[in-house]
Design a protein around this motif. Sequence first.
Motif, PDB file in Angstrom:
ATOM      1  N   PHE A 257       0.838  -1.199   0.000  1.00  0.00           N
ATOM      2  CA  PHE A 257       0.000   0.000   0.000  1.00  0.00           C
ATOM      3  C   PHE A 257       0.872   1.248   0.000  1.00  0.00           C
ATOM      4  O   PHE A 257       2.076   1.198   0.308  1.00  0.00           O
ATOM      5  CB  PHE A 257      -0.952  -0.004   1.199  1.00  0.00           C
ATOM      6  CG  PHE A 257      -0.278  -0.281   2.521  1.00  0.00           C
ATOM      7  CD1 PHE A 257       0.397   0.714   3.216  1.00  0.00           C
ATOM      8  CD2 PHE A 257      -0.331  -1.551   3.083  1.00  0.00           C
ATOM      9  CE1 PHE A 257       1.016   0.457   4.434  1.00  0.00           C
ATOM     10  CE2 PHE A 257       0.277  -1.824   4.312  1.00  0.00           C
ATOM     11  CZ  PHE A 257       0.945  -0.821   4.992  1.00  0.00           C
ATOM     12  N   THR A 258       0.280   2.364  -0.332  1.00  0.00           N
ATOM     13  CA  THR A 258       1.041   3.615  -0.412  1.00  0.00           C
ATOM     14  C   THR A 258       0.997   4.423   0.885  1.00  0.00           C
ATOM     15  O   THR A 258       1.890   5.214   1.159  1.00  0.00           O
ATOM     16  CB  THR A 258       0.527   4.502  -1.556  1.00  0.00           C
ATOM     17  OG1 THR A 258      -0.890   4.703  -1.394  1.00  0.00           O
ATOM     18  CG2 THR A 258       0.796   3.843  -2.902  1.00  0.00           C
ATOM     19  N   TRP A 267      -4.196   1.964  -1.277  1.00  0.00           N
ATOM     20  CA  TRP A 267      -3.280   1.680  -2.368  1.00  0.00           C
ATOM     21  C   TRP A 267      -3.277   2.817  -3.393  1.00  0.00           C
ATOM     22  O   TRP A 267      -4.132   3.710  -3.344  1.00  0.00           O
ATOM     23  CB  TRP A 267      -3.673   0.366  -3.047  1.00  0.00           C
ATOM     24  CG  TRP A 267      -3.263  -0.847  -2.274  1.00  0.00           C
ATOM     25  CD1 TRP A 267      -2.109  -1.556  -2.401  1.00  0.00           C
ATOM     26  CD2 TRP A 267      -4.001  -1.498  -1.229  1.00  0.00           C
ATOM     27  NE1 TRP A 267      -2.069  -2.597  -1.495  1.00  0.00           N
ATOM     28  CE2 TRP A 267      -3.216  -2.593  -0.772  1.00  0.00           C
ATOM     29  CE3 TRP A 267      -5.248  -1.265  -0.623  1.00  0.00           C
ATOM     30  CZ2 TRP A 267      -3.634  -3.440   0.241  1.00  0.00           C
ATOM     31  CZ3 TRP A 267      -5.669  -2.114   0.389  1.00  0.00           C
ATOM     32  CH2 TRP A 267      -4.866  -3.182   0.811  1.00  0.00           C
TER      33      TRP A 267
END
Length: 352
Positions: A257-258, A267
């Motif tokens: 995920f970011t 994400w």
Amino acid sequence: MTRSTGVVVIGGGQSGLAAGYHLRRLGIEHVIFDAQTAPGGAWQHTWDSLRLFSPAAYSSLPGRFMPAQEGEVYPDAAHVVSYLADYEKRYELPVQRGVWVSAVHRDGEHLRVETDSGDWRARAVISATGTWTRPFLPAVPGRRAFQGRQLHTVQYRSPDEFAGQRVIVVGGGNSAAQIAADLAPSTELTWVTQRPPRYLADGIDGRALFDSATARRQALDAGRADTGGVALLGEIVAVPPVRAARDAGLLHAKPMFTRLTPTGVEWADGSSAEADAVIWCTGFRPALAHFASLRLRGTRGHIATVGTRAVDEPRLHLLGYGDWTGPASATLIGVGRPARDAAREIADLLTS
């Protein structure tokens, strides 16, 4: 009063015991300081279901085979602790427990080792403190905003405390795979990895990993092409619990995920997942703060070495921190050879 000895070994886990075994065989006076109050090193503090990657006979320290564990091909952590305690007793290794080493200084022809029970002067020092006490957490955006529970591998014990919860396991190595397999039956699991998981073939275990790491180091030392070592085989040993969860369709990894949000993760494509807990299986850094005054640290916290010997302080050897201090030296079976080499180099130093 400052006491003196030939060699101080810092750390009484598997690497410190292997060093003590070889120093004892060479008749070198030494003392082993261990901050733990009981034998077993980091193996005392692992999660309940942890299994070795290799059968017992291929997970042994020098001089004594690890006995098989009844009913198990791959021994658990408690079996390893018992083995290490027996090993220490069998070879009458001079371990002093509950002793914390705070610093090492140059002191003329000696190194001075500061501990919470007094100072020692030694002709050489072997550091075998490992990495377990320095868990690494990546700087992911939003990590401080997440309102659920966050913990590292070192804090995980059992799936019982997460039953029925939404849990995100981060990491693509063996620890992450084992913990994900542990949690999958009783939690709403999301497993995220930087790249798709790479399992070793089911018939491959730690024996092959050790052989591959050793062959790579021998090739590099001889000036031959890099064989690629363990990385070519894969990253996850399919021990029985991992294999069972994978084959049951319980282990599906998503890309990393970011960022974390207050209630979960998000994400890059805008999709998200809610979470009650995030378990970071993101590795460790070497525990080397006691060498700060020697000013030896380089990139990524490593000290430059030739074999186990520090390049800029030849009286210092580092043992068991990873391949940069010997092929597979952070494993039970792999630490014996670099421990032997370190003891022999120190013997030469003491007689020079």
